[in-house]
Design a protein around this motif. Structure first.
Motif, PDB file in Angstrom:
ATOM      1  N   ARG A 159       0.839  -1.325  -0.123  1.00 17.50           N
ATOM      2  CA  ARG A 159      -0.037   0.021  -0.187  1.00 17.50           C
ATOM      3  C   ARG A 159       0.785   1.322   0.137  1.00 17.50           C
ATOM      4  O   ARG A 159       0.664   2.212  -0.496  1.00 17.50           O
ATOM      5  CB  ARG A 159      -0.999   0.014   1.201  1.00 17.50           C
ATOM      6  CG  ARG A 159      -1.718   1.017   1.247  1.00 17.50           C
ATOM      7  CD  ARG A 159      -3.273   0.737   0.504  1.00 17.50           C
ATOM      8  NE  ARG A 159      -4.302   1.701   0.552  1.00 17.50           N
ATOM      9  CZ  ARG A 159      -4.211   3.072   0.313  1.00 17.50           C
ATOM     10  NH1 ARG A 159      -2.820   3.477  -0.565  1.00 17.50           N
ATOM     11  NH2 ARG A 159      -4.964   3.874   0.321  1.00 17.50           N
ATOM     12  N   TYR A 160       1.993   1.241   0.681  1.00 20.49           N
ATOM     13  CA  TYR A 160       2.784   2.521   1.078  1.00 20.49           C
ATOM     14  C   TYR A 160       3.837   2.754   0.360  1.00 20.49           C
ATOM     15  O   TYR A 160       4.472   3.607   0.324  1.00 20.49           O
ATOM     16  CB  TYR A 160       2.798   2.770   2.672  1.00 20.49           C
ATOM     17  CG  TYR A 160       1.480   2.932   2.960  1.00 20.49           C
ATOM     18  CD1 TYR A 160       0.594   4.024   2.830  1.00 20.49           C
ATOM     19  CD2 TYR A 160       0.764   1.897   3.787  1.00 20.49           C
ATOM     20  CE1 TYR A 160      -0.677   4.571   3.553  1.00 20.49           C
ATOM     21  CE2 TYR A 160      -0.384   2.030   4.533  1.00 20.49           C
ATOM     22  CZ  TYR A 160      -1.084   3.316   4.078  1.00 20.49           C
ATOM     23  OH  TYR A 160      -2.418   3.580   4.698  1.00 20.49           O
ATOM     24  N   THR A 161       4.593   1.748  -0.168  1.00 15.21           N
ATOM     25  CA  THR A 161       5.840   1.750  -0.749  1.00 15.21           C
ATOM     26  C   THR A 161       5.720   2.083  -2.286  1.00 15.21           C
ATOM     27  O   THR A 161       5.002   1.425  -2.714  1.00 15.21           O
ATOM     28  CB  THR A 161       6.970   0.390  -0.284  1.00 15.21           C
ATOM     29  OG1 THR A 161       6.446  -0.725  -1.012  1.00 15.21           O
ATOM     30  CG2 THR A 161       6.879   0.256   1.154  1.00 15.21           C
ATOM     31  N   THR A 162       6.823   2.412  -2.688  1.00 12.40           N
ATOM     32  CA  THR A 162       6.858   2.769  -4.178  1.00 12.40           C
ATOM     33  C   THR A 162       7.339   1.536  -4.857  1.00 12.40           C
ATOM     34  O   THR A 162       6.594   1.019  -5.963  1.00 12.40           O
ATOM     35  CB  THR A 162       7.967   3.731  -4.588  1.00 12.40           C
ATOM     36  OG1 THR A 162       7.735   4.720  -3.949  1.00 12.40           O
ATOM     37  CG2 THR A 162       7.916   3.847  -5.875  1.00 12.40           C
ATOM     38  N   LEU A 163       7.790   0.422  -4.379  1.00 11.53           N
ATOM     39  CA  LEU A 163       8.186  -0.824  -4.877  1.00 11.53           C
ATOM     40  C   LEU A 163       7.204  -1.901  -4.905  1.00 11.53           C
ATOM     41  O   LEU A 163       6.721  -2.391  -5.817  1.00 11.53           O
ATOM     42  CB  LEU A 163       9.441  -1.532  -4.006  1.00 11.53           C
ATOM     43  CG  LEU A 163       9.943  -2.857  -4.679  1.00 11.53           C
ATOM     44  CD1 LEU A 163      10.323  -2.541  -6.003  1.00 11.53           C
ATOM     45  CD2 LEU A 163      10.900  -3.251  -3.812  1.00 11.53           C
ATOM     46  N   LEU A 165       3.922  -0.491  -4.925  1.00  9.44           N
ATOM     47  CA  LEU A 165       3.087   0.158  -5.997  1.00  9.44           C
ATOM     48  C   LEU A 165       3.538  -0.457  -7.334  1.00  9.44           C
ATOM     49  O   LEU A 165       2.637  -0.996  -8.047  1.00  9.44           O
ATOM     50  CB  LEU A 165       3.137   1.557  -5.777  1.00  9.44           C
ATOM     51  CG  LEU A 165       2.244   2.454  -7.000  1.00  9.44           C
ATOM     52  CD1 LEU A 165       0.875   1.914  -6.931  1.00  9.44           C
ATOM     53  CD2 LEU A 165       2.550   3.730  -6.916  1.00  9.44           C
ATOM     54  N   ALA A 166       4.911  -0.551  -7.531  1.00  8.01           N
ATOM     55  CA  ALA A 166       5.420  -0.946  -9.009  1.00  8.01           C
ATOM     56  C   ALA A 166       5.043  -2.286  -9.142  1.00  8.01           C
ATOM     57  O   ALA A 166       4.559  -2.682 -10.169  1.00  8.01           O
ATOM     58  CB  ALA A 166       6.947  -0.688  -8.965  1.00  8.01           C
TER      59      ALA A 166
ATOM     60  N   LEU B  41      -5.731   0.899  -9.899  1.00 15.16           N
ATOM     61  CA  LEU B  41      -5.387   1.624  -8.829  1.00 15.16           C
ATOM     62  C   LEU B  41      -5.845   3.368  -8.868  1.00 15.16           C
ATOM     63  O   LEU B  41      -6.422   3.659  -9.929  1.00 15.16           O
ATOM     64  CB  LEU B  41      -3.687   1.999  -9.500  1.00 15.16           C
ATOM     65  CG  LEU B  41      -3.018   0.649  -9.398  1.00 15.16           C
ATOM     66  CD1 LEU B  41      -1.318   0.914  -9.929  1.00 15.16           C
ATOM     67  CD2 LEU B  41      -3.034  -0.164  -8.192  1.00 15.16           C
ATOM     68  N   GLU B  45      -2.050   6.959  -7.433  1.00 13.16           N
ATOM     69  CA  GLU B  45      -1.256   6.108  -7.488  1.00 13.16           C
ATOM     70  C   GLU B  45      -0.609   6.130  -9.099  1.00 13.16           C
ATOM     71  O   GLU B  45       0.620   5.832  -9.392  1.00 13.16           O
ATOM     72  CB  GLU B  45      -1.626   4.601  -7.405  1.00 13.16           C
ATOM     73  CG  GLU B  45      -1.861   4.643  -5.733  1.00 13.16           C
ATOM     74  CD  GLU B  45      -2.504   3.131  -5.316  1.00 13.16           C
ATOM     75  OE1 GLU B  45      -2.275   2.890  -4.258  1.00 13.16           O
ATOM     76  OE2 GLU B  45      -3.572   3.006  -6.270  1.00 13.16           O
ATOM     77  N   ARG B  48       1.984   8.713  -9.398  1.00 13.36           N
ATOM     78  CA  ARG B  48       3.380   8.139  -8.755  1.00 13.36           C
ATOM     79  C   ARG B  48       4.015   7.317  -9.664  1.00 13.36           C
ATOM     80  O   ARG B  48       5.333   7.267  -9.756  1.00 13.36           O
ATOM     81  CB  ARG B  48       2.933   7.385  -7.441  1.00 13.36           C
ATOM     82  CG  ARG B  48       3.044   8.454  -5.987  1.00 13.36           C
ATOM     83  CD  ARG B  48       2.286   7.993  -4.889  1.00 13.36           C
ATOM     84  NE  ARG B  48       3.174   6.608  -4.576  1.00 13.36           N
ATOM     85  CZ  ARG B  48       2.732   5.617  -3.563  1.00 13.36           C
ATOM     86  NH1 ARG B  48       1.637   5.565  -3.355  1.00 13.36           N
ATOM     87  NH2 ARG B  48       3.748   4.717  -3.236  1.00 13.36           N
ATOM     88  N   LEU B  49       3.183   6.474 -10.454  1.00 13.51           N
ATOM     89  CA  LEU B  49       3.914   5.437 -11.310  1.00 13.51           C
ATOM     90  C   LEU B  49       4.802   6.248 -12.302  1.00 13.51           C
ATOM     91  O   LEU B  49       5.643   5.671 -12.885  1.00 13.51           O
ATOM     92  CB  LEU B  49       3.165   4.500 -11.799  1.00 13.51           C
ATOM     93  CG  LEU B  49       2.531   3.500 -10.731  1.00 13.51           C
ATOM     94  CD1 LEU B  49       1.442   2.610 -11.415  1.00 13.51           C
ATOM     95  CD2 LEU B  49       3.740   2.438 -10.295  1.00 13.51           C
ATOM     96  N   TYR B  52       8.007   7.122 -11.500  1.00  9.00           N
ATOM     97  CA  TYR B  52       8.802   5.996 -11.008  1.00  9.00           C
ATOM     98  C   TYR B  52      10.237   6.099 -11.488  1.00  9.00           C
ATOM     99  O   TYR B  52      11.108   5.603 -10.711  1.00  9.00           O
ATOM    100  CB  TYR B  52       8.115   4.649 -11.360  1.00  9.00           C
ATOM    101  CG  TYR B  52       8.785   3.344 -11.029  1.00  9.00           C
ATOM    102  CD1 TYR B  52       8.679   2.875  -9.868  1.00  9.00           C
ATOM    103  CD2 TYR B  52       9.785   2.940 -11.696  1.00  9.00           C
ATOM    104  CE1 TYR B  52       9.184   1.835  -9.308  1.00  9.00           C
ATOM    105  CE2 TYR B  52      10.276   1.727 -11.541  1.00  9.00           C
ATOM    106  CZ  TYR B  52      10.201   1.246 -10.122  1.00  9.00           C
ATOM    107  OH  TYR B  52      10.828  -0.043  -9.829  1.00  9.00           O
TER     108      TYR B  52
END
Lengths: 293, 185
Positions: A159-163, A165-166, B41, B45, B48-49, B52
């Motif tokens: 939910r909270y880390t960029t990794l 999310l990726a 998403l 989000e 944010r991507l 990245y």
């Protein structure tokens, strides 16, 4: 009433275990759209690694975390070496590869460690905790706590880390993910690594209950499938809750429906899979993909 | 697409055949046809991507503010699931996601596809502003010839994969053959 409550409590205990294996299944399914039939055997193999370390005199928690690290790396390697070449193949091919992996891991474990059951230690005290007339096994409670903690950590990570999310992005839309600069192949490998890690936690928590042997996961994997189906293959929280429900239902049906007893318990799990797929294919908490164009 | 001849260079670097992820890191943002939205998403989000591949993550907060300035509707819906946006909003989100990279070159593939004329006008207005104010080069592929010529400085006319005419947009606009065949007057 006491029997009822006791059955519910011990159902929750086994259910937590089903839930943790289901969680690992959902992880890989979410990250790569693959249902990993080898999940149970991967967990079993990790548990044997921990057993070897414990036998060599490594303290429990050191062996615990070392096993998780090794499991993670092995998960990544398995994805890179075994799954990657068939990544774009039809689902059936990938399923067969996973089943092949299951058989290989099972045989190799039997070859190295033999098929004789081995006791496996629990990190929790042996003395049960009693509230009124109901017994809580300390290991059962501990295992349930560990499962919930893993679930919480995964939630925070995704939910909270960029990794995190990726990784979600890579699973949902690989093409767009590449256009954002995400290395999709590595995200899938990380997904396998994380699932192997979660599976290893499950294995380490299950082994003290069922004893360690190469086939210890075969029945549990079916319960895990029932849990993931019931909770929804797209919902990690649902998978754990599904596990708890399956554990409780299995126990109650076994106790109160006389002809089922212990012999037909596994059939209850299969019946649940069937009913969920017929009535609500996305599970209790699963998402049906909705697109607006 | 398979490259049969020629080469693709960006900033004097050969980029044909390089992995998409690496090309993005050179500062090329691509808004694909069909928008490529991460439908499950949230809007935020998705954005944010878009950022990245960037290393200067310290400037992100300011970029979010700038994007919501260009696209107020995305700011209002930043917690919403992107799949629930309308087609026009998703197209805006696609452009906004690309801008989050702070690209040097923005590739837009048919941004007007399937959108109402009013929405198309709004999107083109923003693309023009981005091009002028942010100094981002834009490579636009568009079947909507009149609108495209209004926006572009330089235009290429392709027929079955070959460039048949190229030049400053104003000149193409005056070309009789183009006017009759493509602009319809």
């Amino acid at each position: 009433m006491e029997i009822f409550l006791q059955q519910v409590v011990s159902g929750l205990a086994t259910g937590g275990i089903y839930g943790s294996v289901a969680l690992a299944l959902v992880m890989i399914y979410q990250a790569t759209d693959v249902v990993n039939f080898a999940q149970g055997e991967m967990a079993m193999f990790s548990t044997y690694l921990a057993w070897s370390m414990l036998n060599a005199g490594v303290p429990y928690w050191a062996a615990f975390f070392a096993t998780l690290a090794v499991a993670f790396v092995c998960g990544v390697v398995i994805e890179r070496v075994v799954i990657r070449p068939v990544e774009n193949a039809p689902v059936l091919t990938i399923v067969i590869v996973c089943i092949g992996l299951l058989v290989i891991l099972n045989s190799v474990a039997g070859w190295i460690y033999s098929y004789i059951q081995k006791p496996f230690p629990s990190p929790f005290p042996e003395k049960p905790i009693t509230i009124g007339n109901i017994f809580f096994g300390a290991h059962d409670l501990g295992a349930l706590g560990v499962t919930l903690l893993v679930l919480l950590l995964l939630y925070v990570f995704f939910r909270y880390t960029t990794l995190g999310l990726a990784m979600r992005a890579a699973a949902q839309n690989p093409v767009s993910s590449r256009l954002c600069g995400i290395r999709v192949g590595w995200m899938l490998a990380l997904g396998w690594g994380l699932a192997a890690l979660v599976g290893a936690v499950a294995g380490l928590m299950i082994a003290p209950i069922v004893f360690l042997d190469p086939t210890m996961m075969s029945g549990i994997l079916i319960y895990a499938f029932a849990s993931a189906t019931l909770g929804g293959f797209t919902s990690p929280g649902g998978a754990v809750l599904g596990g708890l429900l399956v554990g409780v239902i299995e126990n109650l049906v076994g106790t109160y429906v006389k002809f089922i007893g212990t012999e037909l318990k596994l059939t209850v799990a299969l019946a649940m899979i069937l009913v969920v797929l017929l009535v609500r294919p996305s599970g209790l908490f699963g998402r049906v993909a909705v697109h607006r164009v | 697409m398979v490259r049969t001849a020629g080469e693709i260079r960006f900033d004097a670097q050969q980029i044909a055949g390089r992995p998409t992820e690496d090309i993005v890191r050179l500062g090329i943002a691509h808004v694909p046809e069909g928008r490529g939205t991460f439908t499950q998403l949230t809007v935020e989000e998705n954005l944010r991507l878009g950022a990245y591949a960037r290393r200067d993550t310290g400037a992100l907060a300011r970029d979010f503010a700038r994007i919501y300035d260009y696209f107020p509707v995305l700011g209002e819906r930043r917690r919403q699931i992107a799949g629930s946006l309308s087609g026009g909003e998703q197209q805006m989100l696609a452009v906004a996601r690309a801008l989050m990279l702070r690209p040097r070159l923005l590739l837009l593939d048919e941004p007007s596809l399937g959108l109402a004329p009013l929405v198309v006008r709004e999107i083109f207005r923003i693309v023009r502003a981005i091009n002028r104010e942010e100094r981002v080069s834009v490579l636009l592929v568009e079947q909507n010839v009149a609108t495209a010529l209004d926006l572009a400085d330089h235009a290429y006319l392709l027929e079955t994969g070959r460039v048949v005419v190229s030049g400053p947009s104003a000149e193409l606009r005056r070309d009789d053959a183009i006017r009759r065949s493509y602009l319809g007057y």
